[in-house]
Design an enzyme around this catalytic site. Structure first.
Site, PDB file in Angstrom:
ATOM      1  N   SER A 141     111.781 -64.299 -15.276  1.00 59.64           N
ATOM      2  CA  SER A 141     110.868 -63.177 -15.053  1.00 59.64           C
ATOM      3  C   SER A 141     109.678 -63.314 -15.998  1.00 59.64           C
ATOM      4  O   SER A 141     109.869 -63.453 -17.218  1.00 59.64           O
ATOM      5  CB  SER A 141     111.608 -61.860 -15.328  1.00 59.64           C
ATOM      6  OG  SER A 141     110.758 -60.759 -15.099  1.00 59.64           O
ATOM      7  N   GLU A 179     110.034 -57.060  -5.244  1.00 56.92           N
ATOM      8  CA  GLU A 179     111.195 -56.337  -5.795  1.00 56.92           C
ATOM      9  C   GLU A 179     110.768 -54.931  -6.213  1.00 56.92           C
ATOM     10  O   GLU A 179     109.870 -54.772  -7.059  1.00 56.92           O
ATOM     11  CB  GLU A 179     111.724 -57.105  -7.008  1.00 56.92           C
ATOM     12  CG  GLU A 179     112.904 -56.498  -7.691  1.00 56.92           C
ATOM     13  CD  GLU A 179     113.324 -57.271  -8.940  1.00 56.92           C
ATOM     14  OE1 GLU A 179     112.989 -58.466  -9.059  1.00 56.92           O
ATOM     15  OE2 GLU A 179     113.961 -56.663  -9.813  1.00 56.92           O
ATOM     16  N   LYS A 201     109.456 -65.290 -11.127  1.00 57.42           N
ATOM     17  CA  LYS A 201     109.251 -63.884 -10.719  1.00 57.42           C
ATOM     18  C   LYS A 201     108.081 -63.361 -11.541  1.00 57.42           C
ATOM     19  O   LYS A 201     108.107 -63.458 -12.780  1.00 57.42           O
ATOM     20  CB  LYS A 201     110.528 -63.093 -11.006  1.00 57.42           C
ATOM     21  CG  LYS A 201     110.388 -61.579 -11.089  1.00 57.42           C
ATOM     22  CD  LYS A 201     111.775 -60.961 -11.061  1.00 57.42           C
ATOM     23  CE  LYS A 201     111.862 -59.752 -11.946  1.00 57.42           C
ATOM     24  NZ  LYS A 201     113.204 -59.119 -11.874  1.00 57.42           N
ATOM     25  N   LEU A 202     107.080 -62.831 -10.857  1.00 57.45           N
ATOM     26  CA  LEU A 202     105.894 -62.330 -11.549  1.00 57.45           C
ATOM     27  C   LEU A 202     105.880 -60.811 -11.542  1.00 57.45           C
ATOM     28  O   LEU A 202     105.961 -60.192 -10.467  1.00 57.45           O
ATOM     29  CB  LEU A 202     104.620 -62.843 -10.848  1.00 57.45           C
ATOM     30  CG  LEU A 202     104.404 -64.355 -10.777  1.00 57.45           C
ATOM     31  CD1 LEU A 202     103.117 -64.657  -9.999  1.00 57.45           C
ATOM     32  CD2 LEU A 202     104.365 -64.984 -12.169  1.00 57.45           C
ATOM     33  N   LYS A 203     105.792 -60.210 -12.715  1.00 57.61           N
ATOM     34  CA  LYS A 203     105.565 -58.766 -12.789  1.00 57.61           C
ATOM     35  C   LYS A 203     104.141 -58.520 -12.283  1.00 57.61           C
ATOM     36  O   LYS A 203     103.209 -59.226 -12.702  1.00 57.61           O
ATOM     37  CB  LYS A 203     105.699 -58.275 -14.234  1.00 57.61           C
ATOM     38  CG  LYS A 203     107.099 -58.380 -14.785  1.00 57.61           C
ATOM     39  CD  LYS A 203     108.065 -57.454 -14.085  1.00 57.61           C
ATOM     40  CE  LYS A 203     109.437 -57.548 -14.709  1.00 57.61           C
ATOM     41  NZ  LYS A 203     110.417 -56.648 -14.071  1.00 57.61           N
ATOM     42  N   GLY A 206     118.367 -59.078 -14.295  1.00 58.07           N
ATOM     43  CA  GLY A 206     118.558 -59.140 -15.745  1.00 58.07           C
ATOM     44  C   GLY A 206     117.928 -57.959 -16.443  1.00 58.07           C
ATOM     45  O   GLY A 206     116.947 -57.387 -15.959  1.00 58.07           O
ATOM     46  N   ASP A 231     115.790 -52.858  -6.491  1.00 58.17           N
ATOM     47  CA  ASP A 231     116.384 -52.981  -7.831  1.00 58.17           C
ATOM     48  C   ASP A 231     116.737 -51.555  -8.290  1.00 58.17           C
ATOM     49  O   ASP A 231     117.845 -51.085  -8.046  1.00 58.17           O
ATOM     50  CB  ASP A 231     115.370 -53.673  -8.756  1.00 58.17           C
ATOM     51  CG  ASP A 231     115.774 -53.682 -10.232  1.00 58.17           C
ATOM     52  OD1 ASP A 231     115.081 -54.339 -11.024  1.00 58.17           O
ATOM     53  OD2 ASP A 231     116.778 -53.049 -10.606  1.00 58.17           O
ATOM     54  N   LYS A 279     122.465 -55.385 -10.572  1.00 61.55           N
ATOM     55  CA  LYS A 279     122.514 -55.323 -12.042  1.00 61.55           C
ATOM     56  C   LYS A 279     123.710 -54.468 -12.437  1.00 61.55           C
ATOM     57  O   LYS A 279     123.723 -53.259 -12.215  1.00 61.55           O
ATOM     58  CB  LYS A 279     121.248 -54.670 -12.598  1.00 61.55           C
ATOM     59  CG  LYS A 279     119.996 -55.517 -12.496  1.00 61.55           C
ATOM     60  CD  LYS A 279     118.825 -54.741 -13.082  1.00 61.55           C
ATOM     61  CE  LYS A 279     117.550 -55.556 -13.017  1.00 61.55           C
ATOM     62  NZ  LYS A 279     116.379 -54.744 -13.463  1.00 61.55           N
ATOM     63  N   ASP A 318     107.678 -58.502  -8.931  1.00 60.41           N
ATOM     64  CA  ASP A 318     108.426 -57.313  -9.325  1.00 60.41           C
ATOM     65  C   ASP A 318     107.456 -56.282  -9.885  1.00 60.41           C
ATOM     66  O   ASP A 318     107.049 -56.364 -11.036  1.00 60.41           O
ATOM     67  CB  ASP A 318     109.501 -57.632 -10.368  1.00 60.41           C
ATOM     68  CG  ASP A 318     110.366 -56.399 -10.656  1.00 60.41           C
ATOM     69  OD1 ASP A 318     111.375 -56.550 -11.392  1.00 60.41           O
ATOM     70  OD2 ASP A 318     110.052 -55.313 -10.159  1.00 60.41           O
TER      71      ASP A 318
HETATM   72  C1  NPQ Z   1     113.636 -55.866 -13.844  1.00 60.04           C
HETATM   73  N1  NPQ Z   1     114.192 -57.143 -15.872  1.00 60.04           N
HETATM   74  O1  NPQ Z   1     114.121 -56.737 -13.128  1.00 60.04           O
HETATM   75  C2  NPQ Z   1     113.924 -55.827 -15.348  1.00 60.04           C
HETATM   76  C3  NPQ Z   1     112.816 -55.137 -16.097  1.00 60.04           C
HETATM   77  C4  NPQ Z   1     113.024 -55.004 -17.566  1.00 60.04           C
HETATM   78  C5  NPQ Z   1     114.074 -59.482 -16.329  1.00 60.04           C
HETATM   79  O2  NPQ Z   1     112.393 -58.291 -15.261  1.00 60.04           O
HETATM   80  C6  NPQ Z   1     114.441 -54.271 -22.346  1.00 60.04           C
HETATM   81  C7  NPQ Z   1     115.566 -54.137 -21.579  1.00 60.04           C
HETATM   82  C8  NPQ Z   1     113.244 -54.572 -21.738  1.00 60.04           C
HETATM   83  C9  NPQ Z   1     115.503 -54.281 -20.190  1.00 60.04           C
HETATM   84  C10 NPQ Z   1     111.982 -55.036 -19.710  1.00 60.04           C
HETATM   85  C11 NPQ Z   1     113.459 -58.252 -15.775  1.00 60.04           C
HETATM   86  C12 NPQ Z   1     113.164 -54.724 -20.347  1.00 60.04           C
HETATM   87  C13 NPQ Z   1     114.297 -54.564 -19.566  1.00 60.04           C
HETATM   88  C14 NPQ Z   1     111.930 -55.183 -18.353  1.00 60.04           C
HETATM   89  C15 NPQ Z   1     114.219 -54.705 -18.164  1.00 60.04           C
HETATM   90  O3  NPQ Z   1     112.978 -54.942 -13.350  1.00 60.04           O
HETATM   91 MG    MG Z   2     113.204 -55.368 -11.234  1.00 59.89          MG
END
Ligand code: NPQ
Ligand code: MG
Length: 367
Positions: free
Chosen positions: A136, A214, A162-164, A291, A239, A263, A189
């Protein structure tokens, strides 16, 4: 199984680099670790995935610690013949708090499986020995910075990017990554950053052959996602919305998603995660393991979950060094773009005492 000790450890772990999403920037992570010990002296471990602030979901570290101490523990200790399968029922009268509940259930499950010399993967029904690793990538200050970050991860072997994204950081970064790196597996995402009124911003990304978007919109807007899916070529994965197998079944029936990010913390644990896997598989919907920047404690269990047959898309089970310079367990490393599924009993890894002590902020003995 009888518990003779339950400890709540709070740790503060710096991230190797700031991680920016549509809900803010994280530079470190406060982790709540649950450690239970059975009458036979077996220790079970789990981590709670709640963030420091209630910005991903309504849960947050202080709230999870409080609800565990004051509301979940009394119910857990009142349970005769404690087994992991009985935890959800014992905690059911507490509404919500799924991340807190997941940590309790998982620690009990770890102790139970270590006692039975059975791995999480065997118990959950895993069918592979290693799982493909996606990564991510946060929102960045510039496209060049993004491209060099993605280049680095691809060089490490990650099989999916995966791009935010968010309004204002979507078309340019996605186009640049697709044009620079060719036909890599690519998904976005937004973490709920768009509304149905923004649909044209997402439709502009249709030419880039994305696996899916996502959770583009609000976690409570299943109908909106079903409407959005009719306006886009790119599939929709959910998600934040998917908090249980029941909601997963509703989302699938409503056409709100064609992929699900599972998750364990978000849904209340690994047993509910398996139920979501089963519901999705019965409906021909692929799932993948999301994650929450887990340490090796949660990462080990996630790798086991990701080894189930319906987990057919690369998950966010990155290597430990994606987030941490020193993990709480021996590090998970990328091998040919994959993470090896632990085979030892329980979660299959043991936290490193000296690392735990070095990062400890507080320790509460709840039993
Ligand atoms: C998601 N995870 O899929 C989450 C977002 C996310 C890997 O993008 C601390 C704990 C900081 C959990 C930042 C990924 C976080 C976190 C982002 C979850 O949307
Ligand atoms: Mg997500």
């Amino acid at each position: 199984m009888k518990l003779i000790s339950v400890e709540l450890l709070r740790l503060a772990i710096p991230l190797v680099s700031p991680f920016r999403t549509s809900f803010g920037v994280q530079t470190s992570r406060q982790v709540l670790v649950v450690k239970v010990t059975t009458a036979d002296g077996v220790v079970g471990w789990a981590e709670c995935v709640a963030l420091t602030d209630p910005v991903y979901s309504s849960e947050y570290v202080d709230g999870a610690a409080h609800v565990i101490e004051h509301h979940l523990m009394p119910r857990l200790l009142a349970t005769g013949n404690l087994t992991a399968a009985r935890v959800a029922g014992a905690l059911h009268t507490v509404k919500g708090h799924r991340m807190a509940k997941a940590a309790i259930e998982t620690a009990v499950l770890d102790a139970e499986l270590r006692t039975a010399s059975t791995s999480f993967a065997t118990h959950l029904g895993g069918v592979v020995d290693r799982v493909p690793a996606g990564v991510s990538v946060g929102i960045m200050d510039s496209v060049p910075e993004l491209l060099s970050t993605v280049e680095g991860y691809l060089a490490e072997g990650y099989v999916r990017i995966k791009l935010k994204i968010q309004p204002g950081w979507d078309y340019e970064p996605v186009k640049a990554v697709r044009e620079r790196f060719g036909d890599i597996l690519l998904q976005t995402d937004p973490n709920t950053a768009y509304t149905l009124g923004d649909w044209k911003l997402l439709a502009a990304l249709d030419p880039f052959d994305l696996l899916f978007h996502e959770q583009p919109m609000d976690e409570e807007d299943l109908r909106g996602h079903a409407e959005l899916s009719k306006l886009l070529k790119t599939p929709i994965c959910l998600d934040e919305s998917i908090v249980s197998a029941k909601v997963a079944a509703d989302a699938i029936a409503m056409g709100a998603c064609s992929v699900i990010n599972v998750k364990p913390g978000r849904v209340g644990g690994y047993l509910e995660s398996r139920r979501i896997h089963d519901v999705a598989q019965a409906n021909g919907i692929p799932v993948w393991c999301g994650g929450m920047l887990e340490t090796g404690i949660g990462r080990a269990a996630n790798a086991a979950l990701a080894s189930l047959p319906g987990f057919t898309l690369p998950g966010d089970i990155s290597a430990s060094n994606r987030y941490y310079s020193q993990d709480l367990t021996p590090p998970f490393v990328l091998e040919d773009g994959h993470i090896t599924v632990p085979t030892a009993p329980g979660i299959g890894v043991d936290p490193l005492p000296e690392v735990i002590e070095g990062l400890l902020v507080s320790r509460q003995q709840l039993l």
